[in-house]
Design an enzyme around this catalytic site. Sequence first.
Site, PDB file in Angstrom:
ATOM      1  N   HIS A   1      11.285  19.995  51.013  1.00 14.74           N
ATOM      2  CA  HIS A   1      10.944  18.483  51.193  1.00 14.74           C
ATOM      3  C   HIS A   1      11.018  17.832  51.978  1.00 14.74           C
ATOM      4  O   HIS A   1      10.736  17.049  52.434  1.00 14.74           O
ATOM      5  CB  HIS A   1      11.598  17.764  49.797  1.00 14.74           C
ATOM      6  CG  HIS A   1      11.311  16.576  49.608  1.00 14.74           C
ATOM      7  ND1 HIS A   1       9.585  16.028  49.933  1.00 14.74           N
ATOM      8  CD2 HIS A   1      11.852  15.210  51.112  1.00 14.74           C
ATOM      9  CE1 HIS A   1       9.435  14.712  50.449  1.00 14.74           C
ATOM     10  NE2 HIS A   1      11.276  14.108  50.857  1.00 14.74           N
TER      11      HIS A   1
ATOM     12  N   HIS B   1      -2.814  14.556  46.409  1.00 16.57           N
ATOM     13  CA  HIS B   1      -1.623  14.172  47.462  1.00 16.57           C
ATOM     14  C   HIS B   1      -1.673  14.588  48.672  1.00 16.57           C
ATOM     15  O   HIS B   1      -1.427  14.064  49.786  1.00 16.57           O
ATOM     16  CB  HIS B   1      -0.189  14.238  46.317  1.00 16.57           C
ATOM     17  CG  HIS B   1       1.185  13.351  46.980  1.00 16.57           C
ATOM     18  ND1 HIS B   1       0.978  12.369  47.266  1.00 16.57           N
ATOM     19  CD2 HIS B   1       1.788  14.807  47.427  1.00 16.57           C
ATOM     20  CE1 HIS B   1       2.163  12.958  48.150  1.00 16.57           C
ATOM     21  NE2 HIS B   1       2.681  13.759  48.185  1.00 16.57           N
ATOM     22  N   PHE B   2      -1.701  16.559  48.408  1.00 14.51           N
ATOM     23  CA  PHE B   2      -0.900  16.621  50.172  1.00 14.51           C
ATOM     24  C   PHE B   2      -2.399  16.584  50.865  1.00 14.51           C
ATOM     25  O   PHE B   2      -1.603  16.085  51.967  1.00 14.51           O
ATOM     26  CB  PHE B   2       0.024  17.835  50.031  1.00 14.51           C
ATOM     27  CG  PHE B   2      -0.510  18.691  49.290  1.00 14.51           C
ATOM     28  CD1 PHE B   2      -1.984  19.774  50.395  1.00 14.51           C
ATOM     29  CD2 PHE B   2      -0.141  19.341  47.864  1.00 14.51           C
ATOM     30  CE1 PHE B   2      -2.013  21.006  49.967  1.00 14.51           C
ATOM     31  CE2 PHE B   2      -0.771  20.776  48.243  1.00 14.51           C
ATOM     32  CZ  PHE B   2      -1.806  21.537  48.509  1.00 14.51           C
ATOM     33  N   HIS B   3      -3.620  16.577  50.134  1.00 16.15           N
ATOM     34  CA  HIS B   3      -4.458  16.369  51.335  1.00 16.15           C
ATOM     35  C   HIS B   3      -4.707  15.421  52.183  1.00 16.15           C
ATOM     36  O   HIS B   3      -5.042  14.860  53.231  1.00 16.15           O
ATOM     37  CB  HIS B   3      -6.001  16.633  51.141  1.00 16.15           C
ATOM     38  CG  HIS B   3      -5.907  18.462  50.974  1.00 16.15           C
ATOM     39  ND1 HIS B   3      -4.791  18.831  50.064  1.00 16.15           N
ATOM     40  CD2 HIS B   3      -6.350  19.107  51.746  1.00 16.15           C
ATOM     41  CE1 HIS B   3      -5.959  20.188  50.511  1.00 16.15           C
ATOM     42  NE2 HIS B   3      -6.060  20.444  51.368  1.00 16.15           N
TER      43      HIS B   3
ATOM     44  N   ARG C   1      -3.894  23.940  40.567  1.00 16.17           N
ATOM     45  CA  ARG C   1      -4.235  24.340  42.222  1.00 16.17           C
ATOM     46  C   ARG C   1      -3.517  26.194  41.720  1.00 16.17           C
ATOM     47  O   ARG C   1      -3.181  26.371  41.116  1.00 16.17           O
ATOM     48  CB  ARG C   1      -2.589  22.964  42.007  1.00 16.17           C
ATOM     49  CG  ARG C   1      -1.822  23.181  42.007  1.00 16.17           C
ATOM     50  CD  ARG C   1      -0.369  22.818  42.744  1.00 16.17           C
ATOM     51  NE  ARG C   1       0.086  23.465  44.295  1.00 16.17           N
ATOM     52  CZ  ARG C   1       0.631  23.125  45.155  1.00 16.17           C
ATOM     53  NH1 ARG C   1       1.758  22.552  44.282  1.00 16.17           N
ATOM     54  NH2 ARG C   1       1.188  23.355  46.440  1.00 16.17           N
ATOM     55  N   ARG C   2      -3.875  26.119  43.427  1.00 18.70           N
ATOM     56  CA  ARG C   2      -3.991  27.388  43.540  1.00 18.70           C
ATOM     57  C   ARG C   2      -4.635  28.299  42.439  1.00 18.70           C
ATOM     58  O   ARG C   2      -3.640  29.521  42.459  1.00 18.70           O
ATOM     59  CB  ARG C   2      -1.654  27.518  43.673  1.00 18.70           C
ATOM     60  CG  ARG C   2      -1.402  27.308  44.410  1.00 18.70           C
ATOM     61  CD  ARG C   2      -0.694  27.619  44.369  1.00 18.70           C
ATOM     62  NE  ARG C   2      -0.024  27.419  46.211  1.00 18.70           N
ATOM     63  CZ  ARG C   2       1.791  26.888  46.775  1.00 18.70           C
ATOM     64  NH1 ARG C   2       2.532  27.588  45.627  1.00 18.70           N
ATOM     65  NH2 ARG C   2       2.360  26.761  47.758  1.00 18.70           N
TER      66      ARG C   2
END
Length: 560
Positions: free
Chosen positions: A237, A388-390, A451-452
């Site tokens: 995190h 979110h993380f893009h 995802r993944r």
Amino acid sequence: MARAMTSSRSMVAESADRFSTEKRLAAINIIIAFAALAVGGLMGVFQVLNYNNIDLYPAVKPVLPGGYYQGLTLHGVLNVLVFTTFYIIGFLTFIFAKSLDKPLVSPAMGWATLGVMATGLLLAAVPLLLNQATVMFTFYPPLKASSLYYIGLTLVVAGTWLLLLNMVLTRNAWLKANPGKKTPLAAFMAITTMAMWTIATIGIASEMIFLLIPWSLGLVAGTDVILARTLFWFTGHPIVYFWLLPAYISWYTLVPNHAGGKLFSEPMARVSFILFLILSVPIGIHHQVADPGISEAWKLVHATFTFVVFFPSLLTFFNVVASLEYSGRKRGGKGWLTWIFSLPWGKPEFTTQVVAMLLFAFGGIGGLVNASYNLNLVVHNTSWVSGHFHLTVGTAVALSFMGITYWLVPYLTGRHLWSRKMALTQAWLWFVGMGIFSHFMHELGLRGMPRRTMIGGAPYVLDNWKLLLPFTMIGGLLMFASAALYYFNIIMTISAGKKGYNEPVPFAKALSGPEDTPAILDRFTPWLAVAAVLILTNYGPTLFNLVTNARLNIPGLSPW
Ligand code: HAS
Ligand code: CU
């Protein structure tokens, strides 16, 4: 590597100055970072094409025998571990020394930082490229990689610790020579970032040294999956704030100058960074809401603290927008919102970072959904999280880092940016491409897309995903075009940019600056003590329980 060294030499045009070591280190680190991003980014294009049943993996089988999942591992490792870490170490080394106006006390330690990190990178690259470490950037056991991968990543992390040591020694020397003065803002922020990161890395270092390295070397028969994951997220995190804070350093200490104005409040900016120092680590279990073996109570505590760590980003939101408003009005802007049009939108270093901020506002809000205990169960392990993380690391961080190079590469080479128009086009293309891509990734996640996962050709693809998947490809291809413009422009700048760039580092002044800053906001010890207490209370019982009950009996899997 050899090519990187040669071009870095040419990047450092004015060599014989006081900061020549810092400039060289910045140049080499940034070259390694963007070389990694080029390969990692290309893997992203392969993935998005695969989503739409255009499968390029068979064509590259000799170099990528592991296909989709090897490509996905390279995408994650190169983009969020290698690109970020090398860029950050280079940028912070440089901005710290320039802000103090004092070179690092130990240039040798500066080179050792790079040496250890680069050795680690080379070691990890071998199994990654040989398809012996197709375990994603989170390397969750029981997936088991070659020991070189774990040893290499550990060295990359260990190298970064040397920078903190060098910074602390340099600041001490500076304080002796400047008694009673406050550490300049960018230097203060750089040390805070490295201090937070160094504490954070205790998790991953313990996971590597006590669990994964002995396991991958065959010294122990098995491992403890939940203990390993928990140690991973202890670092995993706060690593996101290790990526974010250097972008914040730029938004606070440089962007107000690009905008033609001043930073609104330095004391408030320091409060924000101190809150990150205290709060970044003790919230990592929000990545493990769906994991067994951790009590619900501690999951809820970590979720609650995650809402608290929202606050320093809201302070940043307010402070940065207030600084922009000050600049807009100073440039003649009027009205409640129409001052925005008076901002210098023709300046690439400004626009690139401000459009990154705009998308980050959405990424941040999505973070609240992730952090909400019950909503997390809806979005966890779906493509929502990739959406979110893009927006966060893929835009707030990566696009800001590109924006910084629009003045830093001219600074380091003494050559003007080759094309400002191309740079502006690049920024807006990323903004639009990423906006489309991440919106549809979020939406697909809500419709249950995992995802993944190699979606291309999968038998379970739902009709209501099929409608949206083409948009991920459109977004991805726009980002690919943006990246191509970026690399072209930077290579042309280094090789053929007009000579004669001679601007100073564009540090911004503050409306409320060091004179308004109380001494406590320039100290570390009290805040480090608070951080230690919070980490012990929030992680102590869970880690004690997991360590005392640890059973190293899960064998490894290498299913690729
Ligand atoms: Fe996150 C998962 C919660 C921020 C990255 N996150 C991830 C993963 C990554 C990641 C990589 O609670 C996946 C990890 C994996 O592989 O499994 N995240 C949050 C929260 C925040 C947050 C609450 N994340 C980030 C940042 C990242 C990042 C930053 C990278 C850099 N995230 C989570 C949770 C999960 C998670 C759960 C687990 C999900 C799961 O189940 O797997 C907050 O820190 C966000 C605060 C941000 C804001 C925005 C402030 C806006 C600013 C700009 C203002 C300026 C503007 C310009 C708008 C509040 C400062 C105005 C312009 C003018 C012209 C006027
Ligand atoms: Cu997190």
